[in-house]
Design an enzyme around this catalytic site. Structure first.
Site, mmCIF file in Angstrom:
data_model
loop_
_atom_site.group_PDB
_atom_site.id
_atom_site.type_symbol
_atom_site.label_atom_id
_atom_site.label_comp_id
_atom_site.label_asym_id
_atom_site.label_seq_id
_atom_site.Cartn_x
_atom_site.Cartn_y
_atom_site.Cartn_z
ATOM 1 C CB SER A 118 -0.933 0.003 1.202
ATOM 2 O OG SER A 118 -0.208 -0.249 2.381
ATOM 3 C CG HIS A 139 -2.462 -0.688 -3.690
ATOM 4 N ND1 HIS A 139 -2.644 0.628 -3.345
ATOM 5 C CD2 HIS A 139 -2.788 -1.406 -2.582
ATOM 6 C CE1 HIS A 139 -3.076 0.703 -2.101
ATOM 7 N NE2 HIS A 139 -3.162 -0.515 -1.621
ATOM 8 C CD GLU A 151 -2.457 3.529 -6.042
ATOM 9 O OE1 GLU A 151 -2.413 2.845 -5.002
ATOM 10 O OE2 GLU A 151 -2.358 4.776 -6.031
HETATM 11 N N1 CAA Z 1 -15.735 -10.332 0.063
HETATM 12 C C1 CAA Z 1 -16.580 -10.451 -0.964
HETATM 13 N N2 CAA Z 1 -17.717 -9.733 -1.101
HETATM 14 C C2 CAA Z 1 -18.018 -8.876 -0.115
HETATM 15 C C3 CAA Z 1 -17.199 -8.697 1.002
HETATM 16 C C4 CAA Z 1 -16.010 -9.481 1.077
HETATM 17 N N3 CAA Z 1 -15.150 -9.386 2.106
HETATM 18 N N4 CAA Z 1 -17.753 -7.755 1.808
HETATM 19 C C5 CAA Z 1 -18.884 -7.359 1.204
HETATM 20 N N5 CAA Z 1 -19.036 -8.020 0.040
HETATM 21 C C6 CAA Z 1 -20.108 -7.825 -0.959
HETATM 22 C C7 CAA Z 1 -21.453 -8.238 -0.450
HETATM 23 O O1 CAA Z 1 -21.736 -9.596 -0.760
HETATM 24 C C8 CAA Z 1 -22.385 -7.313 -1.222
HETATM 25 O O2 CAA Z 1 -22.615 -7.828 -2.528
HETATM 26 P P1 CAA Z 1 -23.910 -7.384 -3.393
HETATM 27 O O3 CAA Z 1 -23.728 -5.954 -3.772
HETATM 28 O O4 CAA Z 1 -23.865 -8.314 -4.551
HETATM 29 O O5 CAA Z 1 -25.097 -7.584 -2.491
HETATM 30 C C9 CAA Z 1 -21.580 -6.038 -1.356
HETATM 31 O O6 CAA Z 1 -20.206 -6.411 -1.175
HETATM 32 C C10 CAA Z 1 -21.981 -5.030 -0.309
HETATM 33 O O7 CAA Z 1 -21.827 -5.655 0.958
HETATM 34 P P2 CAA Z 1 -22.816 -5.454 2.191
HETATM 35 O O8 CAA Z 1 -24.211 -5.219 1.694
HETATM 36 O O9 CAA Z 1 -22.586 -6.558 3.160
HETATM 37 O O10 CAA Z 1 -22.253 -4.197 2.936
HETATM 38 P P3 CAA Z 1 -22.087 -2.732 2.436
HETATM 39 O O11 CAA Z 1 -23.107 -2.332 1.440
HETATM 40 O O12 CAA Z 1 -21.949 -1.968 3.692
HETATM 41 O O13 CAA Z 1 -20.683 -2.756 1.672
HETATM 42 C C11 CAA Z 1 -18.341 -2.537 1.591
HETATM 43 C C12 CAA Z 1 -19.515 -3.192 2.296
HETATM 44 C C13 CAA Z 1 -18.264 -3.037 0.154
HETATM 45 C C14 CAA Z 1 -17.106 -2.948 2.358
HETATM 46 C C15 CAA Z 1 -18.585 -0.981 1.598
HETATM 47 O O14 CAA Z 1 -18.847 -0.538 2.902
HETATM 48 C C16 CAA Z 1 -17.408 -0.204 1.059
HETATM 49 O O15 CAA Z 1 -17.241 -0.062 -0.136
HETATM 50 N N6 CAA Z 1 -16.599 0.337 1.979
HETATM 51 C C17 CAA Z 1 -15.408 1.109 1.608
HETATM 52 C C18 CAA Z 1 -14.326 0.165 1.202
HETATM 53 C C19 CAA Z 1 -13.063 0.882 0.859
HETATM 54 O O16 CAA Z 1 -12.958 2.098 0.832
HETATM 55 N N7 CAA Z 1 -12.041 0.072 0.578
HETATM 56 C C20 CAA Z 1 -10.712 0.592 0.302
HETATM 57 C C21 CAA Z 1 -9.935 0.570 1.564
HETATM 58 S S1 CAA Z 1 -8.309 1.163 1.299
HETATM 59 C C22 CAA Z 1 -7.469 -0.179 0.754
HETATM 60 O O17 CAA Z 1 -7.953 -1.279 0.665
HETATM 61 C C23 CAA Z 1 -6.081 0.025 0.345
HETATM 62 C C24 CAA Z 1 -5.075 0.514 1.268
HETATM 63 O O18 CAA Z 1 -3.937 0.572 0.838
HETATM 64 C C25 CAA Z 1 -5.316 0.955 2.655
#
Ligand code: CAA
Length: 295
Positions: A118, A139, A151
């Site tokens: 990251s 990434h 990324e």
């Molecule tokens: N694996 C697979 N699928 C998953 C999952 C996982 N761990 N978690 C959630 N999902 C899927 C669910 O099955 C659901 O699918 P559908 O749309 O087909 O129904 C979808 O994702 C949405 O899940 P939920 O309804 O359970 O929950 P939500 O609507 O609150 O979404 C989330 C959860 C996708 C995590 C959403 O909250 C989100 O996008 N959060 C922000 C995530 C983000 O910003 N990530 C980047 C972080 S920074 C990083 O990773 C890099 C770094 O270097 C720090």
């Protein structure tokens, strides 16, 4: 590229293995601990079940995806036939440099070595190998099966042909690649982490409380999670480590990590993975409960 090796069975590694395997690639998933590999396969299986239940894939596709993944606790057996290695080990410079030194010796000469880091410099990682032209950043974002972005980070010596290959491969995974150069935090974390840090500084100064800060950013900016919830989700130790890379690498006071963040990490409040951060996760439900210190 057909044979992919993924190093690290944690959250990012199992997500990366899942996405490659679901798109028909043969994956060797490697971790030093068998229990981590067992947990990774259980997580992939659970996430595939969710997709079957939602009729996004068939039960046969689930079985085929799992059949495409083989696990290894030995690096040699896991990478000897790799066309591409995606390293998703612990975010620690020395561990990554040591791994890439070994990968350079153990993989076929043409194999591309990618890191899911990251914020650690791809140029630095490439410099410990005899093939810096074939070292690149790939990434992925968490949760990997859901998030569309890859990324792609071009190190100082990365061959343009390798960059093109990784960009095309990312598209084949159904992802959207975005290219950045190798400077501290690349783009994703150079922009994300100062926002998270500012949210923590605002909380520390008493400008607003946890719920208000997250509500403002969720509803006001259409972010799926507020910055404090997102920090818990990423891991507060990871956020602190990335901020330190920005602070050291760019030499600007604006990246200095919040003292509150430092205290939380020092005391073991790391977010979701430790059961407590800005929110308390010990109740085991999906409900967002503010942690006792912030009530
Ligand atoms: N694996 C697979 N699928 C998953 C999952 C996982 N761990 N978690 C959630 N999902 C899927 C669910 O099955 C659901 O699918 P559908 O749309 O087909 O129904 C979808 O994702 C949405 O899940 P939920 O309804 O359970 O929950 P939500 O609507 O609150 O979404 C989330 C959860 C996708 C995590 C959403 O909250 C989100 O996008 N959060 C922000 C995530 C983000 O910003 N990530 C980047 C972080 S920074 C990083 O990773 C890099 C770094 O270097 C720090």
């Amino acid at each position: 590229m057909e044979q992919i090796s993924v190093i690290g069975g944690g959250t990012m590694g199992n997500g990366i293995a899942h996405v490659f395997a679901q798109n028909g690639y043969k994956v060797n998933l490697i971790d030093i601990k068998q229990e981590v590999l067992d947990k990774a396969l259980a997580t992939i299986s659970k996430n595939l079940d969710r997709m079957v239940a939602k009729e996004k894939i068939t039960a046969d596709q689930k079985d085929q995806t799992l059949a495409n993944i083989h696990t290894h606790t030995s690096l040699i057996s896991g990478v000897s036939n790799a066309d591409l290695v995606v390293e998703a080990a612990t975010e620690n410079v020395e561990i990554k440099l040591d791994l890439f030194r070994q990968l350079d010796k153990l993989t076929p000469a043409g194999c591309v070595l990618a890191s899911n880091t990251s914020s650690i410099s791809i140029t630095k990682i490439g410099s410990v190998t005899d093939r810096p032209d074939k070292v690149i950043g790939m990434h992925f974002m968490n949760p990997v099966p859901v998030m569309k972005l890859v990324e792609v980070i071009e190190g100082f010596k990365t061959d343009k042909k390798v960059t093109e290959e990784i960009v095309e491969l990312s598209k084949k995974l159904g992802k959207v690649p975005a290219l950045t150069q190798d400077y501290p935090g690349f783009i994703a974390n150079r922009i994300l982490m100062p926002m998270i840090n500012e949210a923590i500084i605002s909380l520390h100064e008493g400008v607003a409380d946890v719920t208000e800060i997250d509500t403002i950013m969720k509803l006001g900016m259409a972010h799926p999670m507020g910055p404090l919830q997102l920090a818990d989700f990423i891991g507060l130790d990871v956020c602190l480590a990335i901020l330190n890379v920005l602070y050291d690498g760019l030499g600007n006071q604006k990246y200095a990590p919040s003292p509150l963040l430092i205290n939380m990490v020092t005391s073991g409040d790391l977010g979701v993975k430790s059961g407590r951060g800005f929110y308390d996760y010990s109740h085991g439900t999906k409900e967002l409960v503010v942690a006792p210190n912030f009530k």
